[in-house]
Design an enzyme around this catalytic site. Structure first.
Site, short mmCIF file in Angstrom:
data_model
loop_
_atom_site.label_atom_id
_atom_site.label_comp_id
_atom_site.label_asym_id
_atom_site.label_seq_id
_atom_site.Cartn_x
_atom_site.Cartn_y
_atom_site.Cartn_z
CG ASP A 13 44.15 10.39 61.89
OD1 ASP A 13 45.13 9.66 61.68
OD2 ASP A 13 44.22 11.50 62.45
CE LYS A 16 45.16 7.59 54.77
NZ LYS A 16 44.58 8.56 55.70
N GLY A 49 49.61 6.40 60.28
CA GLY A 49 49.38 5.24 61.15
C GLY A 49 48.17 4.49 60.63
CG HIS A 50 47.82 3.47 56.88
ND1 HIS A 50 48.43 3.39 55.67
CD2 HIS A 50 47.47 4.76 57.03
CE1 HIS A 50 48.44 4.58 55.10
NE2 HIS A 50 47.87 5.43 55.92
CB THR A 51 44.63 1.02 62.77
OG1 THR A 51 45.35 2.12 63.31
CG2 THR A 51 44.38 -0.01 63.86
CD GLN A 232 50.62 11.89 55.99
OE1 GLN A 232 51.10 11.88 54.88
NE2 GLN A 232 51.07 11.13 56.95
P1 IMP Z 1 53.63 16.47 60.18
O1 IMP Z 1 53.17 15.71 58.98
O2 IMP Z 1 54.12 15.60 61.31
O3 IMP Z 1 54.62 17.55 59.82
O4 IMP Z 1 52.35 17.25 60.79
C1 IMP Z 1 51.70 18.30 60.09
C2 IMP Z 1 50.19 18.23 60.34
O5 IMP Z 1 49.66 17.09 59.70
C3 IMP Z 1 49.81 18.12 61.81
O6 IMP Z 1 48.57 18.78 62.01
C4 IMP Z 1 49.61 16.63 61.99
O7 IMP Z 1 48.75 16.32 63.07
C5 IMP Z 1 48.99 16.26 60.65
N1 IMP Z 1 49.21 14.87 60.26
C6 IMP Z 1 50.34 14.34 59.75
N2 IMP Z 1 50.17 13.04 59.48
C7 IMP Z 1 48.91 12.74 59.81
C8 IMP Z 1 48.12 11.55 59.73
O8 IMP Z 1 48.56 10.49 59.26
N3 IMP Z 1 46.85 11.65 60.19
C9 IMP Z 1 46.33 12.81 60.65
N4 IMP Z 1 47.01 13.94 60.74
C10 IMP Z 1 48.29 13.91 60.32
#
Ligand code: IMP
Length: 440
Positions: A13, A16, A49-51, A232
């Site tokens: 977040d 990016k 989620g790329h905004t 991520q």
């Molecule tokens: P998962 O990737 O849905 O399995 O989540 C695992 C962890 O990564 C959790 O703490 C999510 O909130 C975090 N997470 C996964 N994708 C993102 C992202 O794009 N941004 C921020 N946190 C993420």
């Protein structure tokens, strides 16, 4: 031609989307006649989620690369990206509207409805004992488990219902996963419904299947511009992050080389740009040393509201904290970072003082420079701060670093100094609009 890889330098977040949009737009503008720009998505799935804000329009891209909003840009979805076919179809609408081209790797795994059921069921059961990870609930972990256990349904299997069914029955794949869903007290989605669901959403994907690794290798050999875009952030990487509070894929540029076989050839300048927020956020559970809690809680709430720190994928409020330079130094090392983009500097405007974490005390001693920031270190470390003076001016219209208030300039210099002046800050975000950015 440079390969400019964009990755998150914190817990995701970081903004990016905006930086990659800028780099893609620049690459398109400078693209020699007869060549094109390739944007490569190499990890994660619809958990991202790329905004991107363009005028009054806001695009949020989850499963595909953010180059889909650029006409003529080829967006390659690599073999380590997990795909939710429904999310993919929605984003293909955006790609078609904007003129972006999309190619999917045949061997990339499909997130099944069973995976989403399982992700949520496991989290729910774990939350009863305070053991939840706080996943996005998008089925990411279960889908990657199946990829590594070599059972996953692949995009290349989607060509017809018979092949989908055969892949789901191979080695007891469907039955074994359905049994786990039942174990958690849920009614698994049936095999027939799973086949139907996959088939119903597969047509536009199947028509875009290709050998993405060949496409990227050829483009590289011909000198086309390649913009790999990570999802991520490094601190959520399965290996380098604080397991189990991580995602289930690699979040460094190593995922690009591992899955595309694309290496830094001597004549190719290899740039790995980490996007880093001027403060820190984290969504979901897990250790967060500089979280604004206690006497800083009100500042954290203010930053959350002003920075609109609510998840682009799940809408969850993000936890807010001070910039953590110990974590950033670690992320830069394990992520091979060559440049930084600092985003959302404008959100700090108006704070009279800004704290920055410059050390951890761990087990009664200072953390060592190259020490691994395991979950235990992050959980038990006491952050040590310096307090820097803030600035009150509105900086959203500033376009040159030298025009920033002196304390904002000093804040950026402090970051560069901490990193031994080896990793320059090349971009500074000063507002949500596409052009609200200070360039090198
Ligand atoms: P998962 O990737 O849905 O399995 O989540 C695992 C962890 O990564 C959790 O703490 C999510 O909130 C975090 N997470 C996964 N994708 C993102 C992202 O794009 N941004 C921020 N946190 C993420």
């Amino acid at each position: 031609m440079a390969i400019k890889t964009i990755i998150g330098g914190q817990w995701g977040d970081e903004g990016k989307g905006k930086v990659s949009d800028l780099i893609i737009a620049e690459a398109v503008r400078d693209c020699p006649a007869g060549t094109s720009v390739i944007v490569v998505r190499f990890n994660g799935g619809p958990n991202a989620g790329h905004t991107i804000k363009v005028g009054d329009r806001k695009y949020v891209v989850h499963n595909l690369a953010s180059g889909i909003i650029h006409a003529g840009v080829i967006n390659v979805s690599g073999p380590l990206v997990v795909h939710d076919l429904e999310a993919v179809n929605q984003e293909l609408d955006t790609a078609e509207e904007c003129g972006g081209l999309v190619v999917f790797d045949r061997s990339a795994p499909v997130i099944l409805p069973l995976h989403k059921q399982l992700d949520k069921a496991v989290e729910l059961a774990a939350s009863a004992n305070n053991r939840a990870i706080g996943t996005t609930g998008r089925g990411i972990g279960p889908a990657y488990s199946d990829f590594w256990s070599r059972d996953a349904l692949k995009l290349g299997d989607l060509v017809n219902p018979e092949r989908i069914r055969r892949a789901l029955l191979n080695r007891g794949y469907y039955e074994s996963r359905a049994a786990i869903v039942s174990h958690f007290g849920l009614q698994p989605i049936s095999l027939d419904d799973t086949v139907d669901w996959c088939h119903a959403h597969s047509g536009r994907v199947v028509s875009r299947l290709g050998d993405t690794r060949e496409i990227v290798a050829e483009a590289h050999a011909k000198g086309w511009t390649i913009v790999p875009e990570g999802a991520q952030g490094i601190l959520l990487d399965t290996v380098h992050g604080s397991a189990p509070f991580v995602t289930s894929s690699f979040c460094t540029a190593a995922a690009l080389t591992a899955t595309f076989g694309l290496y830094d050839l001597q004549e190719t300048p290899n740039e790995v740009i980490a996007i880093v927020k001027a403060y820190t956020t984290r969504v979901g559970e897990g250790p967060f040393p500089t979280e604004m809690l206690g006497t800083d809680q009100a500042i954290g709430e203010d930053v959350r509201n002003r920075g609109q720190e609510f998840g682009a994928t799940t809408g969850r409020p993000r936890r807010c904290g001070w910039l953590d330079l110990v974590a950033l130094r670690y992320a830069c090392r394990v992520g091979g970072i060559t440049q930084l983009a600092i985003t959302k500097l404008d959100i700090l405007s108006g704070l009279p003082e800004i704290k920055v974490c410059i050390g951890y005390e761990f087990e009664g001693r200072p953390i060592r420079e190259h020490e691994t920031l395991t979950g235990r270190v992050l959980r038990e470390a006491t952050p040590q701060y310096v307090t820097l003076p803030g600035w009150s001016d509105d900086i959203s219209g500033v376009r040159r670093r030298l025009d920033l208030p002196i304390n904002a300039q000093a804040y950026l210099e402090f970051i560069e100094d901490f990193l031994d002046n080896t990793i320059p800050i090349d971009f500074v975000g000063v507002g949500p609009e596409r052009d609200a950015i200070i360039l090198p």
